[in-house]
Design an enzyme around this catalytic site. Structure first.
Site, mmCIF file in Angstrom:
data_model
loop_
_atom_site.group_PDB
_atom_site.id
_atom_site.type_symbol
_atom_site.label_atom_id
_atom_site.label_comp_id
_atom_site.label_asym_id
_atom_site.label_seq_id
_atom_site.Cartn_x
_atom_site.Cartn_y
_atom_site.Cartn_z
ATOM 1 N N SER A 122 0.775 -1.324 -0.075
ATOM 2 C CA SER A 122 0.241 -0.251 -0.030
ATOM 3 C C SER A 122 0.764 1.262 0.130
ATOM 4 O O SER A 122 0.504 2.372 -0.251
ATOM 5 C CB SER A 122 -1.306 -0.032 1.342
ATOM 6 O OG SER A 122 -0.066 -0.098 2.520
ATOM 7 N N HIS A 145 -4.461 -4.505 -4.214
ATOM 8 C CA HIS A 145 -4.518 -3.813 -2.656
ATOM 9 C C HIS A 145 -6.011 -4.136 -2.108
ATOM 10 O O HIS A 145 -6.984 -3.713 -2.394
ATOM 11 C CB HIS A 145 -4.310 -2.336 -2.784
ATOM 12 C CG HIS A 145 -4.076 -1.983 -1.474
ATOM 13 N ND1 HIS A 145 -4.654 -0.583 -1.318
ATOM 14 C CD2 HIS A 145 -3.804 -2.200 -0.245
ATOM 15 C CE1 HIS A 145 -4.413 -0.240 -0.095
ATOM 16 N NE2 HIS A 145 -3.992 -1.217 0.573
ATOM 17 N N GLU A 157 -8.371 -2.690 -4.827
ATOM 18 C CA GLU A 157 -7.849 -1.742 -5.809
ATOM 19 C C GLU A 157 -6.893 -2.697 -6.767
ATOM 20 O O GLU A 157 -6.096 -3.311 -6.072
ATOM 21 C CB GLU A 157 -6.915 -0.593 -5.016
ATOM 22 C CG GLU A 157 -7.969 0.166 -4.348
ATOM 23 C CD GLU A 157 -7.186 1.638 -3.689
ATOM 24 O OE1 GLU A 157 -7.563 2.744 -3.648
ATOM 25 O OE2 GLU A 157 -6.235 1.274 -3.055
ATOM 26 N N ASN A 196 -6.865 5.308 0.209
ATOM 27 C CA ASN A 196 -6.124 5.561 1.365
ATOM 28 C C ASN A 196 -5.431 7.242 0.913
ATOM 29 O O ASN A 196 -5.040 7.696 2.098
ATOM 30 C CB ASN A 196 -4.813 4.611 1.505
ATOM 31 C CG ASN A 196 -5.197 3.409 2.186
ATOM 32 O OD1 ASN A 196 -6.157 3.429 2.913
ATOM 33 N ND2 ASN A 196 -4.428 2.317 2.063
#
Length: 753
Positions: A122, A145, A157, A196
């Site tokens: 990430s 992800h 993702e 994020n």
């Protein structure tokens, strides 16, 4: 069409690696979970310890206990060659670029030429991890992800590199959506990707607000459910994530985004740094922004770092705004509010929308991708651009400019008519209406299939829902090929309408008796209806909702379905066929009709209902007897209505015939009842149930064993249904049952009195 993955390897058995392996196993894959070799004689010690720890996580990471058997643990020294046989390898080791690159080099020497390799990083550039690898390897490499916990958070993702083969990307999207049940968003290889990046920005805004006079409780109130976000809001979420993790992400993100116009927002605040330095890391250390002490939740004083009781909120008429049922109306009210609450919301949401707009096309090509990422990854009911729509596109644009915020060029030229709308459309909201009453509707799905949709509060089985379904069956007999019973809500049904039943009981039990007969008759009619009826279920399916599903001959269930007969938790027993069908299930599972063969299954059903057990998944619901073995279980529950429609059409084309009537069900009589009573007494003496629970369990045993029968005997369905009615009605007059119902209605949780 693509070939689904059947085998996978997850490299790294930490928190995320173990949970990714578990979710792949839930999807039916055989998974090799590998980690570093231990230093002792048992080289699997590290991976086994990590996996055992993961097995204890709550909520559980596997659909059933048996599912865990699909995961094969191993270590890099002895078992690395096992990756040679898998279809997909997921790397989830420590966030260190050099370590990951060396692992990729080792992988390339072992894997097949068609194996896909992905990384769950990430914080590192995807492209950099595959540097030095062959062109063939890079074409089969990308980022996948997952969000924590992978089983429960919908977002996946997928991050291709410039070298990723487009067919590999399409296959990963297809498999992620269809077989893993994920909401897939294709992200660009930028720091922290989509969710994020935006989520960290919002979190840092919350931290900044502490320096602007807002308390932790005030900020969490304004960034929680009132704004259409999870109740953990800002600071409870930070505690769950870990303050050290939060600081790590911000510390790595800040230098990675030198051209970000809002880069300074990500500079680690001194408060966060102090907390991490003193070992105050959140939930894992027992204290973070919140601390539980003597059953009281205390919050951090940012000035003194002491923990104090919550102070009264100074947010104007926030309670009134919070009671507005529609989220759009609630957000508009917050935006217009002139108190401190409105000031906070306007500033934070305008900054968030400006920041999200400026990230296009840097992190995503469309507003829709950002909206999906925030809904699926962070549990927002509406994504940033959907909120922009709700507040008024031109209003927000003008307010951004007035506040001196950055407005990207694409937003300047976007007209009200052409702006991107949400793609989060509900399947049945676009269907033509055939019939409705205030709490239910019949919708046309096309091809002669209709959908009966609950619209009552909590999708409870109210009088209008029950009467409506009876009326709909009359229409179905003559005009349509089959029926789907389902809805687009998060949960299929909360069961009977307890408030309605409590009001009816005040005027005597006659009306309740009539209602029970009506509901039993309806469910029997559904079970034996001459045309296919399919229940399409998801989320919580409780009490009467469970009985309705058990009556449906065919079921399509989202994998995340939590179903159970929970009547004992409100002082009742199932009264609409749930006991009868459970007894039938036990008899059918036994090798013969001999009592000693039936007893183990009957006891299992008895304990399941007696403890008001709710299944952990649709797969476990099959093991418990709540769903038939033929139920179609979908990892992607969003497809349940369309699949249910196809089930109806397939059955109709095949020449549907209703199930044969059950006129000979083996019950065990007084000996079986004694066995069940003894089981209840054992639970009572062990402290697992209360005295009143034991009384209720005795009434349950009475019905399950066939009432006053002195010996095992064959009975028909109506015999057991009558016993259900006779045992159910007197319980409504019991004071402890009334206490349980009142407590559940008031507090939304059961009372064990």
């Amino acid at each position: 069409m693509f070939k689904p993955f059947r085998t996978a390897a997850v490299l790294g058995a930490g928190v995320m690696g173990s949970q990714i392996a578990a979710h792949l196993a839930n999807a039916g894959l055989t998974v090799h979970l590998l980690d570093l070799a231990g230093k002792g004689s048992n080289k699997n010690e590290l991976v086994e310890t990590s996996f055992k720890k993961a097995l204890k996580l709550s909520p559980p990471i596997f659909f059933t206990e048996k599912t865990a058997r699909r995961v094969i643990v191993g270590n890099f020294d002895e078992h690395f060659d096992s990756v040679a046989a898998v279809d997909w390898v997921i790397e989830a080791v420590v966030e260190n670029l050099d370590i990951k690159q060396k692992l990729m080099e080792r992988l390339e020497s072992v894997i097949r030429s068609d194996t896909i390799v992905s990384t769950n990083t990430s914080g590192l550039p995807i492209d950099a991890i595959a540097q030095g690898r062959s062109e063939s390897f890079r074409q089969r490499f990308l980022g996948t992800h997952f969000f924590n916990p992978p089983r429960y958070l919908k977002l996946l993702e997928i991050i291709p590199t410039a070298d990723t083969d487009p067919q590999v990307l399409e296959r990963m999207k297809w498999f992620g959506e269809l077989h893993l049940g994920k909401g897939v968003v294709v992200a660009k290889d930028t720091p922290n990707f989509i969710a994020n990046r935006i989520g960290m920005y919002v979190t840092m805004l919350g931290l900044q607000a502490l320096t602007q006079g807002y308390t932790i409780e005030e900020i969490d109130t304004l960034t929680g459910t009132i704004a259409g976000r999870p109740k953990s809001a800002t600071f409870r979420t930070a505690d769950l994530v870990g303050l050290d993790t939060l600081m790590y992400v911000a510390s790595n993100l800040y230098p990675a985004i030198p051209h970000d116009e809002s880069r300074e927002v990500f500079r680690v605040p001194e408060l966060l740094r102090k907390l991490v330095e003193t070992g105050t890391l959140g939930a894992k250390t027992g204290q973070g922004f919140y601390k539980k002490q003597d059953r009281q939740i205390l919050s951090l004083n940012p000035e003194t770092l002491a923990y104090e009781p919550a102070k009264p909120l100074n947010l104007g008429d926030i309670e009134a705004i919070g009671k507005i049922p529609d989220l759009g109306d609630r957000l508009r009210a917050l935006y217009r509010d002139r108190s401190r609450a409105g000031a906070f919301f306007r500033e934070s949401i305008l900054k968030t929308l400006s920041y999200a707009a400026c990230r296009i096309p840097e992190i995503a090509d469309s507003p829709t991708d950002i909206d999906k990422a925030m809904r699926w990854g962070f549990g927002w009911e509406l994504g940033p651009f959907e909120i922009w729509d709700v507040l008024g596109f031109e209003t927000v644009l003008a307010d951004m400019k007035a506040a001196g915020m950055t407005v990207p060029e694409w937003a300047e030229v976007k007209s009200q008519k052409s702006k991107v709308k949400s793609e989060n459309l509900i399947f049945d909201s676009r269907l033509p209406l055939i019939w409705q009453n205030p709490e239910a509707a019949l919708l046309d799905m096309g091809d002669g299939v209709v959908l009966y949709e609950f619209r009552s509060k909590g999708n409870t089985l109210s009088l209008q829902v029950v009467d409506g379904l009876t009326e709909v069956l009359d229409l179905l007999e003559n005009d349509y090929r089959g029926l789907v019973i389902g809805n687009s809500s998060a949960h299929f049904s909360g069961g009977a309408n307890l408030a309605e039943m409590a009001m009816m009981a005040q005027s005597g039990l006659g009306a309740i008796a009539d209602l029970i007969v009506k509901f039993q008759t309806l469910l029997q009619r559904i079970h034996y209806f001459p045309k296919p009826i399919v229940a399409a279920i998801q989320g919580r399916v409780l009490g009467g909702g469970c009985e309705l599903v058990m009556a449906c001959p065919q079921v399509v269930a989202a994998a995340e379905t939590y179903i159970g007969l929970v009547e004992l938790s409100v002082g009742l027993i199932p009264g609409a066929g749930g006991i009868m069908r459970s007894v039938t299930w036990a008899a059918d599972r036994a090798a013969t009709e001999a009592p000693h063969h039936i007893q183990p299954f009957l006891r299992r059903v008895f304990e399941t209902i007696g403890m008001a057990k709710v299944s952990n998944s649709a797969a476990e619901a099959q093991e418990l007897g709540f769903l038939p073995p033929t139920a179609r279980i979908l990892m992607n529950g969003d497809r349940r209505l369309e699949v249910a429609k196809e089930e109806v059409l397939c059955s109709d084309r095949a020449g549907y015939a209703s199930p044969p009537e059950r006129n000979a069900i083996m019950v065990l009589g007084r000996p079986g009842r004694a066995m069940l009573d003894y089981a209840a007494d054992t639970l009572y003496r062990g402290g697992f149930i209360s005295e009143y629970d034991r009384y209720l369990a005795n009434r349950l045993a009475y019905v399950m064993a066939g009432g006053e029968l002195s010996a095992p005997a064959l009975v028909d369905e109506n015999y057991l249904l009558q016993l259900e009615r006779e045992a159910f009605l007197p319980l409504l007059s019991q004071p402890k049952t009334q206490e349980r119902i009142a407590h559940t209605l008031k507090h939304k949780k059961p009372l064990r009195n």
